[in-house]
Each structure stands twice: as structure tokens, then as C-alpha cells.
Design a protein around this motif. Sequence first.
Motif, PDB file in Angstrom:
ATOM      1  N   LYS A   5       0.829  -1.216   0.000  1.00 27.38           N
ATOM      2  CA  LYS A   5       0.000   0.000   0.000  1.00 27.38           C
ATOM      3  C   LYS A   5       0.866   1.270   0.000  1.00 27.38           C
ATOM      4  CE  LYS A   5      -4.041  -2.114   2.085  1.00 27.38           C
ATOM      5  NZ  LYS A   5      -3.794  -3.460   2.372  1.00 27.38           N
ATOM      6  N   MET A   6       1.906   1.233  -0.832  1.00 30.30           N
ATOM      7  CA  MET A   6       2.790   2.397  -0.961  1.00 30.30           C
ATOM      8  C   MET A   6       2.057   3.508  -1.693  1.00 30.30           C
ATOM      9  SD  MET A   6       6.509   0.898  -1.959  1.00 30.30           S
ATOM     10  CE  MET A   6       7.596   0.277  -0.696  1.00 30.30           C
ATOM     11  N   LYS A   7       2.441   4.733  -1.346  1.00 29.34           N
ATOM     12  CA  LYS A   7       1.885   5.910  -1.996  1.00 29.34           C
ATOM     13  C   LYS A   7       2.996   6.656  -2.721  1.00 29.34           C
ATOM     14  CE  LYS A   7      -0.546   6.489   2.076  1.00 29.34           C
ATOM     15  NZ  LYS A   7      -0.606   7.312   3.228  1.00 29.34           N
ATOM     16  N   GLU A   8       2.601   7.493  -3.640  1.00 33.24           N
ATOM     17  CA  GLU A   8       3.546   8.323  -4.393  1.00 33.24           C
ATOM     18  C   GLU A   8       4.462   9.074  -3.426  1.00 33.24           C
ATOM     19  OE1 GLU A   8       5.122   9.870  -7.941  1.00 33.24           O
ATOM     20  OE2 GLU A   8       3.677   8.262  -7.676  1.00 33.24           O
ATOM     21  N   GLY A   9       5.780   8.955  -3.642  1.00 35.84           N
ATOM     22  CA  GLY A   9       6.744   9.694  -2.833  1.00 35.84           C
ATOM     23  C   GLY A   9       7.160   9.012  -1.536  1.00 35.84           C
ATOM     24  N   ASP A  10       6.664   7.798  -1.261  1.00 37.77           N
ATOM     25  CA  ASP A  10       7.069   7.081  -0.044  1.00 37.77           C
ATOM     26  C   ASP A  10       8.577   6.846  -0.052  1.00 37.77           C
ATOM     27  OD1 ASP A  10       4.711   6.936   1.358  1.00 37.77           O
ATOM     28  OD2 ASP A  10       4.209   4.903   0.724  1.00 37.77           O
ATOM     29  N   VAL A  11       9.148   6.685   1.131  1.00 34.75           N
ATOM     30  CA  VAL A  11      10.586   6.512   1.282  1.00 34.75           C
ATOM     31  C   VAL A  11      10.908   5.103   1.785  1.00 34.75           C
ATOM     32  CG1 VAL A  11      12.654   7.317   2.496  1.00 34.75           C
ATOM     33  CG2 VAL A  11      10.925   8.962   1.757  1.00 34.75           C
ATOM     34  N   ILE A  12      11.841   4.459   1.104  1.00 31.00           N
ATOM     35  CA  ILE A  12      12.386   3.171   1.536  1.00 31.00           C
ATOM     36  C   ILE A  12      13.760   3.465   2.117  1.00 31.00           C
ATOM     37  CG2 ILE A  12      13.224   0.914   0.791  1.00 31.00           C
ATOM     38  CD1 ILE A  12      11.160   1.069  -1.501  1.00 31.00           C
ATOM     39  N   ASP A  13      13.986   3.051   3.349  1.00 31.50           N
ATOM     40  CA  ASP A  13      15.276   3.277   3.998  1.00 31.50           C
ATOM     41  C   ASP A  13      16.223   2.122   3.706  1.00 31.50           C
ATOM     42  OD1 ASP A  13      14.777   5.782   5.417  1.00 31.50           O
ATOM     43  OD2 ASP A  13      13.377   4.623   6.638  1.00 31.50           O
ATOM     44  N   ILE A  14      17.495   2.453   3.591  1.00 25.22           N
ATOM     45  CA  ILE A  14      18.543   1.469   3.318  1.00 25.22           C
ATOM     46  C   ILE A  14      19.434   1.356   4.537  1.00 25.22           C
ATOM     47  CG2 ILE A  14      20.564   0.956   1.895  1.00 25.22           C
ATOM     48  CD1 ILE A  14      17.924   0.786   0.410  1.00 25.22           C
ATOM     49  N   VAL A  15      19.689   0.120   4.949  1.00 26.25           N
ATOM     50  CA  VAL A  15      20.648  -0.131   6.024  1.00 26.25           C
ATOM     51  C   VAL A  15      21.650  -1.121   5.458  1.00 26.25           C
ATOM     52  CG1 VAL A  15      20.980  -1.044   8.349  1.00 26.25           C
ATOM     53  CG2 VAL A  15      18.882   0.205   7.800  1.00 26.25           C
ATOM     54  N   THR A  16      22.930  -0.754   5.537  1.00 24.69           N
ATOM     55  CA  THR A  16      23.972  -1.668   5.061  1.00 24.69           C
ATOM     56  C   THR A  16      24.615  -2.335   6.254  1.00 24.69           C
ATOM     57  OG1 THR A  16      25.546   0.159   4.986  1.00 24.69           O
ATOM     58  CG2 THR A  16      24.473  -0.432   2.927  1.00 24.69           C
ATOM     59  N   ASP A  17      24.799  -3.641   6.148  1.00 21.02           N
ATOM     60  CA  ASP A  17      25.466  -4.416   7.195  1.00 21.02           C
ATOM     61  C   ASP A  17      26.948  -4.190   7.072  1.00 21.02           C
ATOM     62  OD1 ASP A  17      23.001  -5.430   8.000  1.00 21.02           O
ATOM     63  OD2 ASP A  17      23.160  -7.163   6.653  1.00 21.02           O
ATOM     64  N   GLN A  18      27.574  -3.885   8.171  1.00 19.65           N
ATOM     65  CA  GLN A  18      29.017  -3.662   8.160  1.00 19.65           C
ATOM     66  C   GLN A  18      29.662  -4.612   9.156  1.00 19.65           C
ATOM     67  OE1 GLN A  18      29.601   0.485   8.984  1.00 19.65           O
ATOM     68  NE2 GLN A  18      28.793   1.127   7.013  1.00 19.65           N
ATOM     69  N   ASP A  19      30.630  -5.379   8.668  1.00 19.11           N
ATOM     70  CA  ASP A  19      31.366  -6.293   9.549  1.00 19.11           C
ATOM     71  C   ASP A  19      32.419  -5.508  10.312  1.00 19.11           C
ATOM     72  OD1 ASP A  19      29.912  -8.448   8.645  1.00 19.11           O
ATOM     73  OD2 ASP A  19      31.341  -8.953   7.056  1.00 19.11           O
ATOM     74  N   GLY A  20      32.641  -5.924  11.530  1.00 18.24           N
ATOM     75  CA  GLY A  20      33.636  -5.258  12.351  1.00 18.24           C
ATOM     76  C   GLY A  20      35.039  -5.796  12.088  1.00 18.24           C
ATOM     77  N   ALA A  21      35.211  -6.648  11.098  1.00 18.52           N
ATOM     78  CA  ALA A  21      36.524  -7.260  10.839  1.00 18.52           C
ATOM     79  C   ALA A  21      37.447  -6.343  10.107  1.00 18.52           C
ATOM     80  CB  ALA A  21      36.338  -8.534  10.028  1.00 18.52           C
TER      81      ALA A  21
END
Length: 102
Positions: A86-102
Amino acid sequence: MVSSSTTISVSCASKKSRSPKPQKKITVKVKTQQGGEEDVYKLGYGTHLNKLMQAYCTKRNLDEGTVRFIFGKKQLKPRSTPAQLKMKEGDVIDIVTDQDGA
């Protein structure tokens, strides 16, 4: 800040239909939480979000396994569509990137 825009199109016509109805389009923003960068994507309301996910990862040179797409506090599934969510025009999808501590 100027954001780039990408159009994602997929043919959803059945084999029986010779002239498919134009699919309703929706524009969504994909925003990184770390840097606040925004990309704009236009895709069909019934298009699987894996198309958007692949396009984003390719554009940003990211491994798909290290990126999570979040909408409405839930992680998106590749087979979901904007219509199902049920997305609407202009909705925002957030991005989270997994970062390894290595």
C-alpha cells in the motif's frame, strides 16, 4: 541535493492479452540512513521490489546480501510489490547496510 531518478519497467502482460493495459506507476525514494543520500525510482505498482533492489545495488556497487531495504519499520521481501505494501507516491524506503567489524 539533487537526486537521481531511475525508471524500472517490467512487462506483466499475459500471453492471452495482445494489448496490455498500462500499469500504474509509482515514484518512491530510496534513502541511506548513514549518509542521507537519496535516489528516486519509478516502477509499476505491481512490479516486484527485487527489480528496485537489484537496480539500487548495481548503481551503488553494493553486494545485495549486505543491504536491507526497510519500509514501515519492516524489512522488505524481494517478491513484495508496492500494491501489496500500500505504498503511496513519494514514499521513502530506507537502506541499512550491514558492516562487519573485521
